[in-house]
Design a protein around this motif. Structure first.
Motif, short mmCIF file in Angstrom:
data_model
loop_
_atom_site.label_atom_id
_atom_site.label_comp_id
_atom_site.label_asym_id
_atom_site.label_seq_id
_atom_site.Cartn_x
_atom_site.Cartn_y
_atom_site.Cartn_z
N ALA A 7 -15.37 -1.40 1.82
CA ALA A 7 -14.24 -2.27 1.95
C ALA A 7 -13.13 -1.60 1.12
CB ALA A 7 -14.56 -3.53 1.19
N ARG A 8 -13.25 -0.88 -0.12
CA ARG A 8 -12.33 0.16 -0.56
C ARG A 8 -11.80 0.98 0.15
NH1 ARG A 8 -16.15 -0.25 -5.28
NH2 ARG A 8 -16.35 1.76 -5.00
N GLU A 9 -12.68 1.55 0.86
CA GLU A 9 -12.41 2.93 1.66
C GLU A 9 -11.44 2.45 2.93
OE1 GLU A 9 -14.70 6.21 4.43
OE2 GLU A 9 -15.77 5.00 3.35
N LEU A 10 -11.66 1.44 3.45
CA LEU A 10 -11.04 0.69 4.65
C LEU A 10 -9.65 0.21 4.08
CD1 LEU A 10 -10.81 0.01 7.54
CD2 LEU A 10 -11.68 -2.16 7.09
N LEU A 11 -9.36 -0.22 2.93
CA LEU A 11 -8.34 -0.54 2.48
C LEU A 11 -7.34 0.36 2.10
CD1 LEU A 11 -9.24 -3.31 -0.40
CD2 LEU A 11 -7.74 -3.75 1.75
N LEU A 12 -7.89 1.68 1.89
CA LEU A 12 -6.96 2.71 1.39
C LEU A 12 -7.13 3.77 2.38
CD1 LEU A 12 -8.63 3.51 -2.25
CD2 LEU A 12 -6.51 2.53 -1.69
N SER A 13 -7.56 3.50 3.63
CA SER A 13 -7.51 4.31 4.86
C SER A 13 -6.26 4.21 5.66
CB SER A 13 -8.92 4.12 5.81
OG SER A 13 -8.58 2.83 6.33
N ASN A 14 -6.03 5.22 6.81
CA ASN A 14 -5.09 5.05 7.52
C ASN A 14 -5.16 4.38 8.95
OD1 ASN A 14 -2.84 5.76 5.58
ND2 ASN A 14 -3.65 7.78 5.74
N ASP A 15 -6.49 3.72 9.14
CA ASP A 15 -6.83 3.41 10.40
C ASP A 15 -5.84 2.62 11.30
OD1 ASP A 15 -9.19 5.27 9.71
OD2 ASP A 15 -10.26 3.12 9.38
N LEU A 26 0.68 -1.20 -0.20
CA LEU A 26 -0.01 -0.07 0.14
C LEU A 26 0.71 1.09 0.08
CD1 LEU A 26 -2.89 -1.03 2.54
CD2 LEU A 26 -3.07 -1.15 -0.04
N THR A 27 2.11 0.98 0.22
CA THR A 27 2.89 2.32 -0.07
C THR A 27 3.22 2.60 -1.40
OG1 THR A 27 4.94 0.84 0.35
CG2 THR A 27 4.16 1.91 2.14
N ASP A 28 3.05 1.73 -2.45
CA ASP A 28 3.06 1.97 -3.81
C ASP A 28 1.83 2.80 -4.26
OD1 ASP A 28 3.49 1.97 -6.47
OD2 ASP A 28 3.98 -0.07 -6.38
N ALA A 29 2.04 4.04 -4.64
CA ALA A 29 1.01 4.90 -4.96
C ALA A 29 -0.01 4.33 -6.30
CB ALA A 29 1.41 6.22 -5.00
N ARG A 30 1.06 3.49 -7.13
CA ARG A 30 0.14 3.05 -8.09
C ARG A 30 -0.81 2.17 -7.94
NH1 ARG A 30 4.78 0.35 -11.15
NH2 ARG A 30 4.89 -0.65 -8.83
N ALA A 31 -0.87 1.41 -6.56
CA ALA A 31 -1.84 0.36 -6.27
C ALA A 31 -3.19 1.08 -5.81
CB ALA A 31 -1.37 -0.51 -5.07
N ARG A 32 -3.21 2.18 -5.47
CA ARG A 32 -4.29 3.01 -4.88
C ARG A 32 -5.41 3.22 -5.74
NH1 ARG A 32 -3.02 4.63 0.38
NH2 ARG A 32 -5.22 5.84 0.32
N PRO A 33 -5.26 3.64 -7.12
CA PRO A 33 -6.21 3.77 -8.22
C PRO A 33 -6.73 2.36 -8.58
CG PRO A 33 -4.35 5.01 -8.86
CD PRO A 33 -3.77 4.10 -7.63
#
Length: 356
Positions: free
Chosen positions: A92-100, A74-81
């Motif tokens: 689920a997508r929101e939690l994967l991309l969050s910093n909780d 998840l530190t790879d910015a290309r994976a987020r899009p």
């Protein structure tokens, strides 16, 4: 003639399109998506339970009848899009991309997603640092991600490569949680051995100043592991009490079994924490006892030196009428008097039990 020129231009345009967009051409030919950015590894789970490692630099076919495990950095910015545009539910997508940074587990229709705490993996072993594994699971897909290398995910990858079989994605998630427990169990064994060694040295009166710092570090590690296990236990106890009949069988998690194992492991960690606390107190008492012994010795020496100090003070007064000033052996008499005062003080303290 004009038709030949037109055909030549069409050929050139086609070749240019092929050279400009090779990924689209591969996608059109194979029916698969382009290579997924940010992947650490990928596995396809077949119907017989076997797992097939997939190359991460090639397109992955999603229309296959098998189930997929995609693990992202998840530190790879290309994976987020890619995650943001996936077919996973929005929450689920929101939690994967969050910093909780707290552990959680959610169940919605046809999807289970959440965040687990795990130990950070070094090159060859686990560290005492904790990080978080994020995941979203549907019946045919498990997407997980981390910001640091984690022990449980890497251990699960190795057992899959070694031939371990999983029936469905829920079984795969249970295996990841099992690996979390295994890592914590090995860490608890390591902590127990260190505490045993310190206890042996304390009982042998071989206490060193660094032992108290080591006990403090071990106790701090136990507190962190207990905090991590408490969060995991609560998640699976709550899931065990929830009504999950609406989920498909491929998403059923044996929450009660996992919670029971985590309970036993947490009990062991709590015992180690209490042992380290008691040893720390015992070491402090020993240090205090040693300090008191030194102070007692210093007090005795000071008491023994007080009478001769008084005598030397008297003979050191620059006044008339001092005894032994005109005697040739005055110094010897004064020395004998001082020695006698030390002996008298020693006998007095011994009779009163000060030396005990």
């Amino acid at each position: 003639m004009p038709s030949a020129i037109f055909r030549r231009r069409c050929i050139l345009l086609t070749v240019g399109a092929i050279m400009a967009e090779p990924a689209k051409l591969v996608s059109a030919i194979s029916g698969a998506e382009p290579a997924i950015p940010g992947l650490v590894w990928a596995f396809r789970l077949h119907s017989d339970g076997s797992a097939e490692a997939l190359p991460i630099d090639r397109p992955i076919e999603f229309s296959h009848d098998g189930r997929l495990w995609l693990h992202f950095n998840l530190t790879d910015a290309r994976a987020r899009p890619w995650i943001a545009a996936s077919t996973l539910p929005p929450l689920a997508r929101e939690l994967l991309l969050s910093n909780d940074t707290f552990q959680q587990l959610h169940v919605i229709d046809h999807c289970v997603y959440g965040v687990f705490s795990d130990l950070v993996r070094d090159i060859d072993s686990a560290t005492e640092e904790t990080a978080f594994l994020r995941f979203a699971m549907t019946e045919h897909l498990l997407v997980s991600g981390r910001h640091q290398a984690l022990c449980s995910a890497d251990a699960t990858r190795r057992v899959l490569e070694g031939g371990y079989r999983v029936d469905n994605v829920a079984h795969l998630l249970e295996k990841i949680v099992d690996e979390v427990a295994d890592t914590l169990d090995r860490m608890a064994d390591k902590l127990g051995q260190e505490i045993d060694g310190i206890e042996e040295r304390i009982l042998a009166d071989d206490a060193k100043p660094e032992m108290r710092r080591n006990l403090g570090r071990l106790r701090r590690t136990c507190v962190r592991l207990h905090r991590q296990l408490t969060g995991l236990r609560v998640l699976f106890h709550r899931l065990d009490q929830k009504n999950t009949d609406h989920l498909s069988p491929g998403l059923w998690i044996h929450a009660g079994k996992l919670a029971q194992r985590l309970d036993g492991l947490d009990h062991e960690i709590v015992e180690l924490r209490e042992r380290s606390r008691l040893l720390e107190e015992e070491l402090r008492f020993k240090n205090e006892e040693e300090s008191n012994h030194h102070l007692h010795t210093l007090s005795i020496v000071t008491s023994l030196l007080l009478p001769p100090t008084l005598i030397t003070g008297i003979f050191g007064m620059n006044t008339k009428g001092l005894p032994l000033t005109d005697v040739e052996t005055g110094f010897l008499w004064a020395a004998a008097l001082m020695a006698s005062s030390v002996g008298a003080a020693y006998l007095f303290m011994r009779r009163t039990g000060i030396f005990k």
